[in-house]
Design a protein around this motif. Structure first.
Motif, PDB file in Angstrom:
ATOM      1  N   CYS A 101      10.582  39.065 -62.904  1.00  0.00           N
ATOM      2  CA  CYS A 101      11.585  40.141 -62.869  1.00  0.00           C
ATOM      3  C   CYS A 101      11.409  40.918 -61.572  1.00  0.00           C
ATOM      4  N   CYS A 102      12.482  40.988 -60.791  1.00  0.00           N
ATOM      5  CA  CYS A 102      12.380  41.661 -59.494  1.00  0.00           C
ATOM      6  C   CYS A 102      12.132  43.163 -59.685  1.00  0.00           C
ATOM      7  N   VAL A 103      11.047  43.645 -59.096  1.00  0.00           N
ATOM      8  CA  VAL A 103      10.774  45.083 -59.130  1.00  0.00           C
ATOM      9  C   VAL A 103      10.687  45.645 -57.701  1.00  0.00           C
ATOM     10  N   ALA A 104      11.525  45.102 -56.818  1.00  0.00           N
ATOM     11  CA  ALA A 104      11.674  45.697 -55.477  1.00  0.00           C
ATOM     12  C   ALA A 104      12.780  46.762 -55.562  1.00  0.00           C
ATOM     13  N   ALA A 105      12.892  47.588 -54.498  1.00  0.00           N
ATOM     14  CA  ALA A 105      13.670  48.835 -54.586  1.00  0.00           C
ATOM     15  C   ALA A 105      15.094  48.678 -55.113  1.00  0.00           C
ATOM     16  N   SER A 106      15.827  47.678 -54.599  1.00  0.00           N
ATOM     17  CA  SER A 106      17.229  47.590 -54.989  1.00  0.00           C
ATOM     18  C   SER A 106      17.351  47.318 -56.492  1.00  0.00           C
ATOM     19  N   CYS A 107      16.562  46.393 -57.022  1.00  0.00           N
ATOM     20  CA  CYS A 107      16.630  46.088 -58.457  1.00  0.00           C
ATOM     21  C   CYS A 107      16.032  47.217 -59.291  1.00  0.00           C
ATOM     22  N   VAL A 108      14.980  47.858 -58.787  1.00  0.00           N
ATOM     23  CA  VAL A 108      14.393  48.989 -59.528  1.00  0.00           C
ATOM     24  C   VAL A 108      15.452  50.088 -59.690  1.00  0.00           C
TER      25      VAL A 108
ATOM     26  N   GLY B 184       8.268  40.750 -56.334  1.00  0.00           N
ATOM     27  CA  GLY B 184       9.036  41.354 -55.244  1.00  0.00           C
ATOM     28  C   GLY B 184      10.434  40.763 -55.150  1.00  0.00           C
ATOM     29  N   CYS B 185      11.129  41.117 -54.087  1.00  0.00           N
ATOM     30  CA  CYS B 185      12.549  40.769 -53.930  1.00  0.00           C
ATOM     31  C   CYS B 185      12.794  39.264 -54.073  1.00  0.00           C
ATOM     32  N   LEU B 186      13.792  38.931 -54.901  1.00  0.00           N
ATOM     33  CA  LEU B 186      14.159  37.526 -55.113  1.00  0.00           C
ATOM     34  C   LEU B 186      15.293  37.105 -54.177  1.00  0.00           C
ATOM     35  N   GLY B 187      15.677  37.974 -53.278  1.00  0.00           N
ATOM     36  CA  GLY B 187      16.602  37.605 -52.208  1.00  0.00           C
ATOM     37  C   GLY B 187      18.046  38.022 -52.401  1.00  0.00           C
ATOM     38  N   LEU B 188      18.615  37.624 -53.541  1.00  0.00           N
ATOM     39  CA  LEU B 188      20.055  37.862 -53.721  1.00  0.00           C
ATOM     40  C   LEU B 188      20.273  39.254 -54.330  1.00  0.00           C
ATOM     41  N   CYS B 189      19.973  40.280 -53.559  1.00  0.00           N
ATOM     42  CA  CYS B 189      19.952  41.652 -54.076  1.00  0.00           C
ATOM     43  C   CYS B 189      21.301  42.080 -54.659  1.00  0.00           C
ATOM     44  N   SER B 190      22.408  41.552 -54.115  1.00  0.00           N
ATOM     45  CA  SER B 190      23.722  41.975 -54.608  1.00  0.00           C
ATOM     46  C   SER B 190      23.963  41.535 -56.045  1.00  0.00           C
TER      47      SER B 190
ATOM     48  N   PRO C 286      20.168  43.584 -61.180  1.00  0.00           N
ATOM     49  CA  PRO C 286      18.798  43.137 -61.352  1.00  0.00           C
ATOM     50  C   PRO C 286      18.725  41.615 -61.549  1.00  0.00           C
ATOM     51  N   LEU C 287      17.797  41.026 -60.804  1.00  0.00           N
ATOM     52  CA  LEU C 287      17.674  39.570 -60.767  1.00  0.00           C
ATOM     53  C   LEU C 287      16.346  39.151 -61.406  1.00  0.00           C
ATOM     54  N   LEU C 288      16.410  38.111 -62.250  1.00  0.00           N
ATOM     55  CA  LEU C 288      15.190  37.571 -62.862  1.00  0.00           C
ATOM     56  C   LEU C 288      15.182  36.071 -62.634  1.00  0.00           C
TER      57      LEU C 288
END
Ligand SMILES: Cc1cc2nc3c(=O)[nH]c(=O)nc-3n(C[C@H](O)[C@H](O)[C@H](O)COP(=O)(O)O)c2cc1C
Ligand code: SF4
Ligand code: FES
Length: 531
Positions: free
Chosen positions: A24-31, A61-67, A70-72
């Motif tokens: 589960c992405c917990v980088a800033a954009s997804c957080v 961390g970031c899974l890349g496709l931030c747009s 939340p990405l898992l």
């Protein structure tokens, strides 16, 4: 800490792994879109369903496709679950049971991922950025051990030099050469500084790397310190990056606890410490001389070079300053060898480049591609082009120091020199796609407003020149400017470029000059007749 202990930590961590992991992405954009609560809820559901011993939910961390966050990601199938929310998180469980899942899924074979090559981002989205054990289980700190026990400082510098790595902070200065200059400087103290100021509008590469894989930067800086003979390091990071700061603080604490920072690292005769210095968000403090002033507790304004920081840096001692992404390349280069690295990319730009892909494009996020990938591959294949069949008009690279490349040049391979030839520059990696509805004079004004506001005011050409250029651009956009004003604009740009003290002023006119070079008609159409 010795090698046996490091390998034991790695083994223990690997044994803990469950057959299936949901990352589960917990980088800033997804957080910011609630991914932390989604992670907690999914963990609870799995526990209630007695699946906790088979499936683990890991914050990564970031899974890349931030747009699409939340990405898992499902570690077995490699598929990504997009736009997950607290309301639809149960759907993931259905997918795990082989039932129909109503969440949009993206395959790892999607062009967004398939066309990329991850060196800097090799651990991003794979490890828990808050766990040193997770980093160690992925091969972390082994390279540092090998460097300290099997290589001389000179050999490390030779590897970096032969790799062809160039600084990723913007100017592309050869990293090995910079390291050798610091190593050659004789002094009782030396410093290593990681520049994590990242002030360009639209850029978030360094933030993402630090949020996703902070130990890689610590390991890279420590190897650099050994190579140049430094004992103290600083990471200069802007205060607007609280998550990256907290992950770095955790990582430094963990590395100290294991003896990977401090005295006699890996029982070698080598001591190194790292401290954070938090900047207040002035763009000019990313410029290396201003940055050093700021670390010393003074007002962050640039001063003339030479002398360069390699000879006369922090408090007058030799100082190595590199960008976050530059340091992130160090471990892979030493681990895989300079020959491996130098085969990736183009003749003069080796390796990969991380870009923050943003603007009028279907898929925005963080990408890493080999140097030499064309702009078209990046924006059309990876980014999916402009939504609703819109047309690309221009691509802005290099932020306020860069320029706008017209769509007709989309087949240009991205490297340091080719972007300069097009009137732009690589910069640190911001890439903003603009569609046909974009007014290029407005774009130039936007960046000039930024440079005018961020000018430190120390030298007149930049302080007064950016203000005046901004005024003329406003006049043009209001339909009040004549050919005379347009000529004055060009002269002013030339003057500011040639006479400003630091890189901010020297490059501030670039967005104006590049839009004049590629879209002059738009300027001319807004001019009124001379009276
Ligand atoms: C106005 C201005 C802002 C800058 N901001 C940054 C920054 O945020 N991060 C960075 O690494 N370099 C920045 N630089 C470039 C640094 O001065 C320096 O060249 C760089 O940190 C060197 O690292 P590298 O050799 O790894 O690229 C900036 C330069 C200027 C003129
Ligand atoms: S060029 Fe601009 S930012 Fe740089 S020293 Fe001069 S006034 Fe300050
Ligand atoms: S921040 Fe979550 S995918 Fe980039």
């Amino acid at each position: 800490m010795d090698l046996a202990e490091l390998l034991e930590i790695s083994e223990k961590e690997r044994r803990k792994k469950k057959p299936l992991e949901i990352h589960c992405c917990v980088a800033a954009s997804c957080v910011s879109s609630n991914s932390q609560s989604i992670k907690d809820k999914l963990t609870e559901i799995l526990r209630n369903q007695n699946l906790a011993d088979k499936v683990d939910v890991i914050g990564v961390g970031c899974l890349g496709l931030c747009s699409k966050g939340p990405l898992l990601r499902n570690s077995q199938s490699g598929e990504f679950y997009c736009n997950v929310s607290l309301d639809n998180v149960e759907e993931i469980l259905k997918d795990l049971k082989g039932e129909k899942c109503r969440i949009e899924k993206i395959s790892p074979d999607d062009p967004f991922y398939k066309k990329q090559m991850h060196i800097v981002l090799e651990n991003s989205g794979k490890i828990d950025p808050e766990s040193i054990e997770s980093y160690i289980a992925n091969g972390g700190y082994i390279t540092l051990y090998q460097v300290l026990h099997e290589m001389t400082p000179q050999e490390v510098i030779e590897e970096i030099t032969k790799s062809g790595l160039r600084g990723r902070g913007g100017a592309g200065y050869p990293t090995g050469l910079k390291w050798s200059l610091v190593a050659k400087s004789v002094a009782e103290k030396k410093f290593v500084v990681c520049n994590a100021d990242e002030g360009d509008p639209g850029a978030f590469m360094d933030r993402s790397v630090l949020e996703s894989d902070p130990h890689k930067i610590i390991e890279g800086m420590t190897i650099a310190a050994y190579a140049v003979g430094a004992q103290q390091g600083y990471i200069y990071i802007r205060g607007e990056y609280p998550l990256a700061i907290s992950r770095l603080q955790t990582a430094i604490r963990q590395a100290k606890k294991y003896g990977l920072l401090g005295s006699q690292i890996f029982e070698a005769n080598f001591d190194f410490k790292i401290d954070l210095r938090i900047g207040a968000g002035a763009f000019v403090c990313g410029e290396e001389t201003a940055l050093m002033q700021s670390i010393e507790g003074k007002r962050g304004t640039p001063y003339p070079r030479p002398p360069y920081p390699a000879e006369y840096g922090l408090w007058g001692y030799p100082t190595l300053i590199n960008n976050v992404e530059t340091f992130a390349n160090v471990v892979p280069i030493i681990r895989n060898g300079s020959e491996w690295f130098s085969k990736i990319g183009t003749e003069n730009s080796k390796g990969t480049k991380v870009f923050a892909l943003a603007g009028k494009i279907a898929r925005t996020g963080l990408i890493e591609v080999p140097m030499g990938t064309t702009l078209r591959e990046i924006v059309e294949e990876i980014g999916g082009g402009v939504p609703n069949k819109g047309k690309i008009k221009a691509i802005q690279t290099g932020g306020p120091s860069g320029g706008c490349i017209p769509a007709s040049k989309l087949d240009t391979p991205v490297d340091y020199e080719s972007l300069i030839e097009l009137g732009s520059m690589m910069g640190s990696g911001g890439m903003i796609v603009m569609d046909e509805n974009t007014n290029m004079v407005e774009v130039a004004k936007f960046f000039m407003e930024f440079s005018k506001d961020e000018s430190c005011g120390k030298c007149i050409p930049c302080r007064a020149g950016t203000y005046e250029i901004h005024n003329i651009l406003s006049k043009i956009l209001n339909g009040e400017a004549t050919q005379y004003d347009f000529e004055k604009l060009k002269l002013l740009c030339k003057m500011v470029k040639e006479t400003s003290l630091c890189g901010l002023g020297q490059s501030a006119p670039n967005p104006v000059l590049s839009t004049i070079m590629n879209f002059e008609d738009e300027y001319l159409s807004l001019l009124k007749e001379d009276i």
